[in-house]
Design a protein around this motif. Structure first.
Motif, PDB file in Angstrom:
ATOM      1  N   ALA A 291       0.835  -1.203   0.000  1.00  0.00           N
ATOM      2  CA  ALA A 291       0.000   0.000   0.000  1.00  0.00           C
ATOM      3  C   ALA A 291       0.865   1.246   0.000  1.00  0.00           C
ATOM      4  O   ALA A 291       2.074   1.201   0.227  1.00  0.00           O
ATOM      5  N   VAL A 292       0.220   2.371  -0.254  1.00  0.00           N
ATOM      6  CA  VAL A 292       0.833   3.695  -0.148  1.00  0.00           C
ATOM      7  C   VAL A 292       0.095   4.453   0.939  1.00  0.00           C
ATOM      8  O   VAL A 292      -1.146   4.455   0.984  1.00  0.00           O
ATOM      9  N   GLY A 293       0.845   5.087   1.852  1.00  0.00           N
ATOM     10  CA  GLY A 293       0.209   5.797   2.955  1.00  0.00           C
ATOM     11  C   GLY A 293       0.795   7.176   3.167  1.00  0.00           C
ATOM     12  O   GLY A 293       1.839   7.523   2.631  1.00  0.00           O
ATOM     13  N   MET A 294       0.086   7.963   3.982  1.00  0.00           N
ATOM     14  CA  MET A 294       0.552   9.300   4.352  1.00  0.00           C
ATOM     15  C   MET A 294       0.235   9.527   5.816  1.00  0.00           C
ATOM     16  O   MET A 294      -0.852   9.186   6.289  1.00  0.00           O
ATOM     17  N   ALA A 307      -3.916   3.252   1.136  1.00  0.00           N
ATOM     18  CA  ALA A 307      -4.713   2.595   0.101  1.00  0.00           C
ATOM     19  C   ALA A 307      -3.783   1.624  -0.616  1.00  0.00           C
ATOM     20  O   ALA A 307      -2.654   1.974  -0.965  1.00  0.00           O
ATOM     21  N   GLY A 308      -4.251   0.412  -0.806  1.00  0.00           N
ATOM     22  CA  GLY A 308      -3.382  -0.580  -1.430  1.00  0.00           C
ATOM     23  C   GLY A 308      -4.139  -1.795  -1.902  1.00  0.00           C
ATOM     24  O   GLY A 308      -5.356  -1.743  -2.143  1.00  0.00           O
ATOM     25  N   TYR A 309      -3.400  -2.896  -1.969  1.00  0.00           N
ATOM     26  CA  TYR A 309      -3.954  -4.121  -2.536  1.00  0.00           C
ATOM     27  C   TYR A 309      -3.391  -5.306  -1.757  1.00  0.00           C
ATOM     28  O   TYR A 309      -2.195  -5.359  -1.469  1.00  0.00           O
ATOM     29  N   SER A 310      -4.273  -6.234  -1.383  1.00  0.00           N
ATOM     30  CA  SER A 310      -3.832  -7.445  -0.696  1.00  0.00           C
ATOM     31  C   SER A 310      -4.122  -8.657  -1.571  1.00  0.00           C
ATOM     32  O   SER A 310      -4.987  -8.627  -2.450  1.00  0.00           O
ATOM     33  N   LEU A 311      -3.379  -9.727  -1.296  1.00  0.00           N
ATOM     34  CA  LEU A 311      -3.515 -10.967  -2.067  1.00  0.00           C
ATOM     35  C   LEU A 311      -3.761 -12.104  -1.084  1.00  0.00           C
ATOM     36  O   LEU A 311      -2.874 -12.495  -0.329  1.00  0.00           O
ATOM     37  N   PRO A 342      -8.730  -4.842  -3.086  1.00  0.00           N
ATOM     38  CA  PRO A 342      -8.314  -3.473  -2.749  1.00  0.00           C
ATOM     39  C   PRO A 342      -8.508  -3.249  -1.253  1.00  0.00           C
ATOM     40  O   PRO A 342      -9.480  -3.748  -0.667  1.00  0.00           O
ATOM     41  N   ARG A 343      -7.586  -2.533  -0.639  1.00  0.00           N
ATOM     42  CA  ARG A 343      -7.660  -2.284   0.803  1.00  0.00           C
ATOM     43  C   ARG A 343      -7.535  -0.795   1.097  1.00  0.00           C
ATOM     44  O   ARG A 343      -6.690  -0.103   0.536  1.00  0.00           O
ATOM     45  N   PHE A 344      -8.357  -0.314   2.038  1.00  0.00           N
ATOM     46  CA  PHE A 344      -8.332   1.088   2.465  1.00  0.00           C
ATOM     47  C   PHE A 344      -8.461   1.119   3.987  1.00  0.00           C
ATOM     48  O   PHE A 344      -9.217   0.334   4.560  1.00  0.00           O
ATOM     49  N   GLY A 345      -7.721   2.007   4.628  1.00  0.00           N
ATOM     50  CA  GLY A 345      -7.866   2.075   6.075  1.00  0.00           C
ATOM     51  C   GLY A 345      -6.868   2.988   6.736  1.00  0.00           C
ATOM     52  O   GLY A 345      -6.328   3.924   6.111  1.00  0.00           O
TER      53      GLY A 345
END
Length: 351
Positions: A291-294, A307-311, A342-345
């Motif tokens: 993921a990419v975060g701030m 926001a990113g991506y999990s498998l 897709p993952r968000f958190g």
């Protein structure tokens, strides 16, 4: 799968733990800078004002008076250097602090050293400011290395000539410069003890300085949801059944962050920082995430949005098997299926 996970943890422990506990330690002796001890005719009694400000609880004003006194001696302090200052006000009161840029005077945090960027200043009204100084420096690992094992265990599986001046309020500044060996410059603990003389049982002052350079790596606990609704296939009572996942599939991940700009990972807040995050879901199933975060400074805790991506390594039915059909205990009706989500958190700093 569980045996493989345990083997990976064991290998990481063998690789990571020995370097953390392999510490070097030295006693370092600073050398006097040219002109030290400096002698000042403190006609404005800046030293006395600093003592009164400190006694009355105004540490900032006290530090300002000491800084003016050092400037009056003609010794230039550079913003990026560290100056450990000991003010021996009287036999019963001695204050130790540090000047570094705009940092608070009582701060004990250093952010990496050069070979000649650490100085020591002893200020006193006693003739020549004679005293005894003992300094021990201990090498340590980075904050990232020191906490790596804790992170892994989240998953179920680091004298010159004196000037001749006369006056009523003569004040003496003993200024010395440390030469920091290379192996201690990035990560080390520095213990400083100041005594009136070698045989004195009582300390005038002592301080433990934490020298830890800015880092690009940190840890986090990320909690995220997904927009994909899935189901799991399980064997319940010897029958193949469908178990719906909760909506959003709230999941917790242990992640390692790479910051595009080096940050103070030991602070309460890492402040705003763009970073990449990669890790695994804290569960018995294997689910890596990227993921990419701030970061968002919240004053008391680090909060990062990502926001990113999990498998997910899920299960699918082999040919010849159907839902709601019975199977024997010694039969495995499932095959491996990779399921992207897709993952968000949000993410919080660990530890």
């Amino acid at each position: 799968m569980r045996i493989k996970t345990m083997l990976i943890v064991l290998i990481l422990m063998l690789v990571v733990v020995p370097p953390i506990f392999a510490q070097d330690q030295q006693i370092i002796i600073p050398k006097s800078v040219p002109g030290s001890p400096f002698v000042i005719d403190d006609s404005d009694d800046l030293f006395g004002k600093a003592w009164r400000f400190y006694r009355d609880g105004y540490a900032v004003w006290a530090a300002d008076s000491l800084r003016k006194l050092i400037d009056r001696a003609g010794f230039e302090m550079k913003k990026n250097n560290y100056y450990v200052v000991v003010a021996n006000f009287n036999p019963a009161e001695t204050v130790i602090g540090m000047f570094h840029g705009d940092a608070p005077f009582l701060s004990t945090r250093l952010y990496g050293l050069q070979s000649d960027s650490l100085f020591y200043i002893f200020i006193s009204r006693h003739d020549t400011a004679r005293h005894y100084l003992s300094t021990v420096i201990t090498q340590k690992g980075s904050y990232f290395e020191e906490n790596l094992l804790n992170f892994i265990l989240l998953f179920p599986i680091v004298s010159g000539a004196s000037a001749q001046i006369t006056g009523e309020n003569l004040t003496y500044l003993d200024v010395r410069k440390f030469e920091i060996p290379k192996q201690f410059q990035k990560y080390s603990d520095i213990s400083i003890i100041v005594k009136k003389d070698f045989y004195d049982d009582r300390f005038l002052a002592r301080v433990q300085l934490d020298n830890s350079a800015l880092e690009r790596w940190s840890y986090g606990i990320a909690t995220g949801i997904t927009s994909v609704n899935d189901v799991d296939l399980i064997i319940d009572g010897g029958i193949i059944r469908v178990r719906p996942k909760p909506k959003g599939d709230l999941a917790t991940f242990g992640v390692i962050n790479f910051h595009f700009k080096a940050v103070d990972t030991k602070a309460k807040t890492i402040a705003t920082s763009w970073h990449l995050s990669g890790g695994f879901r804290i569960a018995r199933t294997i689910e890596p995430m990227l993921a990419v975060g701030m970061g968002l400074p919240a004053g008391f805790i680090d909060v990062h949005f990502f926001a990113g991506y999990s498998l997910e390594f899920a299960q699918a039915l082999k040919a010849g098997y159907q839902i709601n059909t019975p199977v024997n205990d010694n039969v495995d009706p499932f095959k491996l299926k990779l399921r992207g989500k897709p993952r968000f958190g949000i993410e919080v700093k660990f530890p």
